[in-house]
Design an enzyme around this catalytic site. Sequence first.
Site, PDB file in Angstrom:
ATOM      1  N   ILE A 240     -27.918 -21.213  -5.357  1.00 15.71           N
ATOM      2  CA  ILE A 240     -28.258 -22.183  -4.323  1.00 15.71           C
ATOM      3  C   ILE A 240     -27.418 -23.438  -4.531  1.00 15.71           C
ATOM      4  CG2 ILE A 240     -30.109 -23.296  -5.616  1.00 15.71           C
ATOM      5  CD1 ILE A 240     -31.657 -23.453  -2.930  1.00 15.71           C
TER       6      ILE A 240
ATOM      7  N   ASN B 250     -28.236 -28.965 -11.122  1.00 16.39           N
ATOM      8  CA  ASN B 250     -28.671 -28.760  -9.739  1.00 16.39           C
ATOM      9  C   ASN B 250     -30.133 -29.101  -9.494  1.00 16.39           C
ATOM     10  OD1 ASN B 250     -28.140 -27.549  -6.929  1.00 16.39           O
ATOM     11  ND2 ASN B 250     -29.937 -26.414  -7.623  1.00 16.39           N
TER      12      ASN B 250
ATOM     13  N   HIS C 284     -25.572 -24.622 -14.461  1.00 11.30           N
ATOM     14  CA  HIS C 284     -25.875 -24.901 -13.057  1.00 11.30           C
ATOM     15  C   HIS C 284     -27.298 -25.413 -12.889  1.00 11.30           C
ATOM     16  CE1 HIS C 284     -27.248 -23.861  -8.929  1.00 11.30           C
ATOM     17  NE2 HIS C 284     -26.143 -24.522  -8.648  1.00 11.30           N
TER      18      HIS C 284
ATOM     19  N   HIS D  18     -20.105 -23.911  -9.185  1.00 14.65           N
ATOM     20  CA  HIS D  18     -19.886 -23.100  -7.990  1.00 14.65           C
ATOM     21  C   HIS D  18     -18.458 -22.562  -7.907  1.00 14.65           C
ATOM     22  CE1 HIS D  18     -23.610 -23.807  -5.551  1.00 14.65           C
ATOM     23  NE2 HIS D  18     -23.732 -24.791  -6.436  1.00 14.65           N
TER      24      HIS D  18
ATOM     25  N   HIS E  29     -21.108 -30.519 -10.593  1.00 10.30           N
ATOM     26  CA  HIS E  29     -21.891 -29.506  -9.884  1.00 10.30           C
ATOM     27  C   HIS E  29     -20.986 -28.532  -9.134  1.00 10.30           C
ATOM     28  CE1 HIS E  29     -25.046 -28.499  -6.559  1.00 10.30           C
ATOM     29  NE2 HIS E  29     -24.936 -27.523  -7.439  1.00 10.30           N
TER      30      HIS E  29
END
Length: 854
Positions: free
Chosen positions: A854, A710, A706, A531, A526
Amino acid sequence: MFLFDKSQKIKGTVVLMPKNVLDANELTAVQNGGLGGVVSGFFDAVADVAGQAVDTATAILARNVSFKLISATSTDANGNGKVGKETYLEKHVPTLPTFGNRRDAFNVHFEWDANFGIPGAFYIRNFMNDEFFLVSVTLEDIPNHATIHFVCNSWVYNFKKYKKDRIFFVNNTYLPSATPPPLVKYRKEELEVLRGDGTGVRMEWERIYDYDVYNDLGNPDSDKTLARPVLGGSSTYPYPRRVRTGRKATKKDPKSEKLAGDIYMPRDEKFGHLKSSDFLTYGLKSLSQQLLPSLENVFDSDLTWNEFDSFEEVRALHEGGIKLPTDALSDFSPLPVFRELFRSDGENALQLPPPHVVRVNKSAWMTDEEFAREMIAGVNPNVIRCLQEFPPKSKLDPTLYGDQTSTLTTQKLEINMGGVTVEEALAAKRLFILDYQDAFIPYLTRINSLPTAKAYATRTILFLKDDGTLKPLAIELSKPHPSGDNLGPVSKVVLPALDGVDSTIWLLAKAHVIVNDSGYHQLISHWLKTHAVIEPFAIATNRNLSVIHPIYKLLYPHYRDTININGLARQNLINASGIIEQSFLPGKYSMEISSIAYKNWIFTDQSLPADLIKRGLATEDPSAPHGLRLLIEDYPYAIWVKEYVSLYYPTDVAIQQDTELQAWWKEAVEKGHADLKDKPWWPKMKTVQELIQSCSTIIWIASALHAAVNFGQYPYGGFILNRPTLSRRFIPEAGTKEYDEMVKSPQTAYLRTITPKREAIIDLTVIEILSRHASDEIYLGERDNPNWTSDSKALEAFKRFGSKLTEIEGKITARNTNSTMKNRYGPVQLPYTLLIPTSEEGLTFRGIPNSVSI
């Protein structure tokens, strides 16, 4: 020739949003005083604005925002686009801050010179003290050209804040070599502004994109135990780069950056007005600053409160709440963001939403079938791979870690293979492995020295059954040798069992696997692989590709909010003693482990086909759909980029001659991913295919990858029994007190092994926030403005892409109802919907946003 008088005026419509009193990036009162702080902050803001005046030079004439058009077809004496006469909005911009995302439209009229030509850009000046968000400017009824759109989406501060006036370009698309000559200077100057000069402390209103290492995770000036190594800039701890802030160094570590106030991010990267992640900001900050200290008070007053006593008590987190000690939270007034968590019903009930995994069947999570299914259809489906050799081997340096070859034997596996031999299963590609040996062994001695951590490195072997589902065959649990890591591991193998104490041991072994998986998922699958690796591309894109460059227009939506959420993570999630360190197994070594994993990250392996092939879950087959044949037929993880790129780059030579594109890629690799810049696998960006491959990979990582790792966090992990994040003791050995307890009460043994109550509440509260879609989310196949480009062919291609996504959504839904595809539903009766592109707001277990937002 223009057939109108020089006295003619052209009408423009300016759409903007005033500053929002609830802008999470501006107001901190909610952190300090709850809802009352918001109200108080609002009236303070009103009072401040009431006492302010616009710039004195324009206040007398009531002119607060001015515009000057720049021609794309006519030049001045220096060969640059002509700059028109300054004109002003015809009404005042509201100076009182607003609630919500109110958009106001204003008229503006430009005096039109017949020799001015067609506008391609404009300057804007804000003479007010408060900033506003400029949404768009539209020029109407331009002779011989009809309507012109400027899509702006940018904050505009008082003009004195800027060294050069703010400039915005028309929504046309130009390669550098095809830029209208009058706009060339302005295009270059705007990129120079965005790059900055690499010096100084960055200020709130700036839009400067630059690179820095992760040197702001620790806080050594506060406490020496909060010192953390710098990630990036060394072979020991390589890392992707983040946005430079320019803050001063800490006193005790000159290599680390001092934590002072909010983290800088280019102003346009901050969350928008509507985003419910405004409350994400409040929520995460409040977790760190208010909820966690309050929970610590609970434990200080009642040490026994930190343990779950039964599975029923865990379920009560979602089915009625847990009674908190009556005096423990007497000084804690929960913030609005936690109103669903703490309810004033006289009993301090603490209650979380019911996770999807237990909504239909409360106990199916315990089955072997569901344990295996979640490896391919859960929140971390990118680690399992087809077993190529037996016994499994390690890539760790044997001089440091000894012989890490697996102790598994064919005899132990074949007990549950229904007559199939290991050799036959290997040949038929029916054996799979979830392998965390190499990821955890190097840090396991240090992890197990932490106060409550007791963990193994795990290997899980699975068998592909005739019905397409996976069956776990064995779990290998390894610890470092007590006399030294270099002596190799101490390992034991646990086999499936249905009855007696062996079934409890098997359940505990599965828990240890999931703790490995949870930590690896959060830190690597993740955080690191979506990110962290995307941020350098976002920086490089803004520094090197003009807003009118076609690749900028392609990629920019896929960076939305990423820099903001990453900055917020460095403040509250991945920082020293932050939420991740408190609630996940690796503790203070969490980010170091992700750095070690980055050493093996390969950009070209991140796209879906390449990833599936590398892990042995698919083979190239020209006769199969998309050229791939899946080994697990209904693996639920499987682009208009080619069509779009081909509009602007007909040949490889066009790629090589695009100066902005070449600078973008060179900088993304050599500065953004500087620690891996010499790796041979980077595309050279010399061909159209390399550009298509690279853009497709960036978009895949930022959107679907993602989304896959997520938005299932709370649906699967919200039930802490199903996805524990901590292991606090090893599996008990016969003859010990813990073993006798395990025999007597399997539930107690399980609960004393996994995440305790305090850390569970922290973890579940965070992932519940992170698994929600914002109210203003923009999903794959959508854009925030229909006029994002004036290129009709690009718009048509994008429309076809949207139609394809709708078709894909229908196929996913149909497959989820196909009873022969058992991995899509499973014992928990939870259909796989994570890669359905669209979603509503909230906790939906579906939806692919354009970006890591997010």
